[in-house]
Design an enzyme around this catalytic site. Structure first.
Site, mmCIF file in Angstrom:
data_model
loop_
_atom_site.group_PDB
_atom_site.id
_atom_site.type_symbol
_atom_site.label_atom_id
_atom_site.label_comp_id
_atom_site.label_asym_id
_atom_site.label_seq_id
_atom_site.Cartn_x
_atom_site.Cartn_y
_atom_site.Cartn_z
ATOM 1 N N GLY A 73 48.213 5.801 -60.228
ATOM 2 C CA GLY A 73 47.582 4.470 -60.166
ATOM 3 C C GLY A 73 46.938 4.240 -58.983
ATOM 4 C CD GLU A 127 48.678 9.895 -63.035
ATOM 5 O OE1 GLU A 127 48.166 8.939 -62.527
ATOM 6 O OE2 GLU A 127 48.368 11.179 -62.174
ATOM 7 C CD GLU A 179 44.472 6.773 -62.491
ATOM 8 O OE1 GLU A 179 44.166 7.198 -63.721
ATOM 9 O OE2 GLU A 179 45.646 6.023 -62.641
ATOM 10 C CB ALA A 204 51.818 3.315 -62.638
#
Length: 260
Positions: free
Chosen positions: A112, A135, A115, A66
């Site tokens: 992300g 993360e 994910e 991200a």
């Protein structure tokens, strides 16, 4: 529709969506998440699209994570909203998409990015791919479904280790972990994904959509997956695809499914 951060190409009923932010290693920001949502929404309504392949531009990254610069100063309330909106608009939307979604993971799929790949119905990796959920090294946890989907795919113990260490695994380890279905050379990735898409498209798109729904039901709290399967199985008998499929089988010919 034109986009700033993604590219689209449709060929032989296969829509390839490419995340195109090479200067940021295709990192996901809010604008990109919104554009991906719009692209998938259009693909859902487009009868020409039978399978979606999602990938990243260039040879280095699928999605390297991200865009941290967007949320580094967020409050707890803003952080919760960020995760909730992202899951609704993109990650859960992709996971429950009624048409097959294949992630062609080229290079880094981190945070992300992993994910998003895990939200796809299955994954094919290039041999240079590296995957992880780093993360906790930033003082946060995966917020786009990573803590839920990674254990489903690789098991609780391996997911715990990957998330706690914030480490990366390579493509072959991802294959061993069942995180990806196949590993191929980078220059063969798109062609290989299209080959699987071609096999998928020989079958009933209506039945495939029902199968996606039934399989996903097993992972939803409070939902009886067997009951969903029974209901979807029953509905299949009322479709034109069922009539065509059974007629073709009984008459020893190739089925030509209308997709209805």
């Amino acid at each position: 529709m034109s986009y700033s951060n993604i590219l689209e190409e449709i060929d032989d009923n296969i829509l390839t969506i490419t995340i195109n932010r090479p200067q940021k290693l295709n990192a996901l920001n809010r604008e990109t998440i919104q554009e991906l949502h719009e692209a998938f929404k259009e693909a859902k309504a487009d009868d020409e699209v039978k399978v979606v392949i999602i990938t990243g531009s260039g040879e280095k990254a699928f999605v390297a994570g991200a865009d941290i610069s967007e949320f580094s100063d967020f409050s707890p309330k803003e952080g919760k909203k960020l995760a909730a909106e992202g899951q609704e608009k993109l990650f859960n939307y992709v996971a429950n998409f009624p048409k097959p979604v294949i992630a062609a993971v080229n290079g880094f799929a981190l945070g992300g990015g992993l994910e998003l790949a895990m939200a796809a119905h299955f994954r094919i990796a290039s041999d240079n791919a590296k995957m992880g959920l780093p993360e906790v090294s930033l003082g946060v946890i995966p917020g786009y479904g990573g803590t839920q989907r990674l254990p489903q795919l690789v098991g609780k113990g391996r997911a715990m280790e990957m998330i706690m260490t914030a480490g990366m695994i390579d493509a072959n380890q991802a294959l061993q972990y069942n995180l990806v279905n196949h590993v191929v050379a980078l220059d063969e990735l798109q062609e290989f994904a299209e080959g699987i898409a071609g096999k998928i498209m020989k079958n009933s798109s209506v039945a495939i959509g029902a199968a996606i729904k039934a399989i996903n039901a097993n992972y939803e709290d409070g939902v009886n997956g067997f009951e969903t399967e029974i209901n979807e199985f029953g509905r299949s008998f009322g479709t034109e695809d069922f009539k065509e499929g059974t007629s073709a089988f009984l008459n020893k010919r190739k089925a030509d499914f209308p997709g209805k």
